[in-house]
Design an enzyme around this catalytic site. Structure first.
Site, mmCIF file in Angstrom:
data_model
loop_
_atom_site.group_PDB
_atom_site.id
_atom_site.type_symbol
_atom_site.label_atom_id
_atom_site.label_comp_id
_atom_site.label_asym_id
_atom_site.label_seq_id
_atom_site.Cartn_x
_atom_site.Cartn_y
_atom_site.Cartn_z
ATOM 1 N N GLU A 87 -2.499 -8.879 4.385
ATOM 2 C CA GLU A 87 -2.545 -9.326 5.773
ATOM 3 C C GLU A 87 -3.956 -9.415 6.339
ATOM 4 O O GLU A 87 -4.177 -10.055 7.368
ATOM 5 C CB GLU A 87 -1.688 -8.409 6.656
ATOM 6 C CG GLU A 87 -2.201 -6.982 6.848
ATOM 7 C CD GLU A 87 -1.761 -6.011 5.759
ATOM 8 O OE1 GLU A 87 -1.800 -4.795 6.015
ATOM 9 O OE2 GLU A 87 -1.410 -6.466 4.650
ATOM 10 N N HIS A 111 -3.862 -4.972 0.669
ATOM 11 C CA HIS A 111 -3.371 -5.476 1.958
ATOM 12 C C HIS A 111 -3.514 -7.004 2.021
ATOM 13 O O HIS A 111 -4.616 -7.517 2.218
ATOM 14 C CB HIS A 111 -4.148 -4.840 3.116
ATOM 15 C CG HIS A 111 -3.822 -3.401 3.330
ATOM 16 N ND1 HIS A 111 -2.816 -2.984 4.157
ATOM 17 C CD2 HIS A 111 -4.371 -2.279 2.800
ATOM 18 C CE1 HIS A 111 -2.753 -1.665 4.134
ATOM 19 N NE2 HIS A 111 -3.685 -1.212 3.317
ATOM 20 N N CYS A 149 0.821 -1.210 0.000
ATOM 21 C CA CYS A 149 0.000 0.000 0.000
ATOM 22 C C CYS A 149 0.861 1.269 0.000
ATOM 23 O O CYS A 149 1.430 1.621 -1.027
ATOM 24 C CB CYS A 149 -0.978 -0.033 1.181
ATOM 25 S SG CYS A 149 -2.340 1.146 0.983
#
Length: 509
Positions: free
Chosen positions: A169, A167, A79
């Site tokens: 994660e 993202h 990002c």
């Protein structure tokens, strides 16, 4: 050290989540603020750049020196990290016409051999940014796009530097863990050696080398963290560990006696100290949550110090500090805003003059439990819900009295035992009752009552950073409410808290 991963934090709310996902791959990683890059990078096999609330175009945007990293070590920029590389290496980042936030899908994957190996086209990803990469940096190749973001992922030519605009994660990126695996294991060749067994072996040996024949004193709380820390230390130094379990009068019903008995069955050298009257005196007429926390903290230090001085030649103080406590005490932009005082991190008064040992300081809460299981600690103890350091004092809104503590202990006991009876306890991350500083009108028999209101709280979480309220069965809530009102003198109304974190916190104070 040779298999570590360095995560540079630019202030993203998801940075800890990156670390957790990496650890889930049995790979050790550390989070460092972007402006505190370690001088010696030889122990790190790969580097990850986090997201950020900043815009790379802003004057105060984070600008780390990556000269020792980019092109020298495998690098994954997420990002803001992806935008930073584009902005500083010949690309172009502009404000997006609309904030790109939420679910998206990888409509095109141009390279199936590296970062996206095994990840299907159409895979869902999670976007969270206001800027967009209009032009790739020099010497870079596009490797993936979404329907709205053309430059969703790119790679620098002739070096293992990858950048993604989404993202991996977060839970909503369905193949995020596979992407991190591809980067860390397949590309960076990091070995998956971070296991509970390896941690126990290494930590016990390190503690033996560090502490040798020194005496260590540890304040036990009855919680998972201090218990696992105690067993690790006991394994390393045996009877040179002196544990002190202080009853501050704010524990759950019968908890002091029950936990003390449990510790002694584990072979730990534990002394129980009942200082409940002293704590209640210190709390007299205090209503402000921070003042209550500080009064409890100061009293604990006084009691603990007195007890520690009764042990001859103690050199070390052990604490059950875990990694989120450590991370939160080091902010990207100086000290972060204090939401609540933490009971572990923050130092000790000078008069204690003890060195600190924190065997769990690099572990997340779920890792602490896995290590505890490896150590053979009873599953019931490891499965205990987190309990605040200041105890019931911060679940009693307003001033704290012995009668209010009694009421809340009774309510809490009914609620927690009910969760266990209904097989709900292990489906909840944390639960408790809050005594509100209001009275409500009720009717019992033919008489009007004007008594206390209690709120029940049950949340689901992984590490307490975010939490959702638990949709408990109506019949359970009905039974629990009836039991509380019928059995606890002084309560005539029960409510259930359905707030998530954020915007609320788990505890009310």
């Amino acid at each position: 050290m040779q298999n570590n991963v360095l995560i540079l934090d630019f202030g993203s709310q998801y940075t800890q989540l990156i670390a957790r996902r990496v650890r889930e791959l049995n790979i050790y990683c550390e989070i460092h603020p972007y402006h505190h890059i370690p001088e010696d990078l030889s122990g790190f096999k790969a580097v990850i750049l986090s997201g950020s609330p900043f815009s790379v175009r802003a004057e105060d945007a984070p600008h780390p020196d990556l000269s020792k990293i980019k092109g020298h070590k495998p690098l994954l920029a997420i990002c803001y990290g992806a935008q930073y590389l584009a902005h500083n290496f010949g690309g172009n980042v502009e404000a997006s016409n609309s904030r790109e936030y939420g679910r998206a899908h990888l409509t095109k994957i141009y390279d199936k051999t590296g970062l996206f190996k095994g990840i299907p086209q159409g895979s869902q990803v999670w976007m969270s940014h206001g800027d967009t990469i209009k032009q790739l940096p020099k010497n870079a190749t596009l490797i993936a796009s979404t329907e709205d973001v053309v430059n969703a992922a790119y790679k620098f030519n002739n070096e293992p530097t990858y950048a993604i605009q989404f993202h991996p994660e977060v839970y909503h990126t369905t193949h995020g863990k596979e992407l991190l695996f591809d980067f860390l294991v397949n590309i960076a060749k990091v070995k998956q050696t971070w296991t509970p067994a390896a941690f126990v072996d290494t930590t016990v040996q390190d503690l033996k080398n560090k502490l040798r024949n020194d005496k260590v004193v540890l304040g036990l709380s009855g919680g998972v963290d201090s218990t696992v820390a105690a067993v690790l230390l006991h394994k390393a130094i045996d009877k040179n560990l002196y544990c002190i379990f202080v009853n501050n009068g704010l524990l759950r019903k019968n908890e002091f006696e029950n936990v003390l008995h449990q510790y002694k069955d584990m072979g730990l050298n534990v002394k129980g100290v009942d200082a409940s009257k002293r704590f209640l005196t210190a709390l007299k007429n205090l209503s402000d949550p921070e003042k209550k926390r500080k009064a409890i903290g100061n009293t604990f230090i006084e009691v603990f110090d007195e007890e520690a001085h009764k042990i001859q030649n103690v050199h070390w103080l052990a604490q059950g500090t875990i990694y989120p406590d450590v991370i939160e005490s080091v902010s990207v932009n100086g000290p972060s805003v204090t939401i609540k005082s933490h009971h572990n991190v923050g130092g000790l008064p000078d008069f204690m003059k003890l060195k600190i040992v924190e065997p769990l300081r690099m572990l997340f809460k779920d890792e602490v439990r896995r290590v505890g299981k490896q150590l053979g600690i009873d599953a019931e103890l490891l499965g205990r819900h987190p309990f605040p350091g200041p105890g019931l004092a911060i679940r009693i809104l307003g001033d704290v009295t012995q009668d209010k503590v009694r009421i809340l202990q009774e309510v809490d006991a009914i609620f927690i035992s009910g969760l266990k009876k209904w097989n709900l306890y292990n489906k909840v991350w944390q639960a408790g009752a809050i005594l509100l500083p209001v009275n409500s009108v009720g009717v019992m028999g033919d008489e009007r009552t004007y008594e206390k209101v209690v709120a029940l709280r049950a949340v689901q979480s992984t590490d307490g950073m975010t939490a959702d309220w638990v949709n408990l069965p109506y019949k359970f809530l009905q039974e629990t409410s009836n039991n509380i009102i019928n059995k606890v003198k002084g309560v005539n109304r029960v409510v259930y808290d359905i707030s998530s974190k954020p915007p609320a916190t788990i505890e009310w104070e």
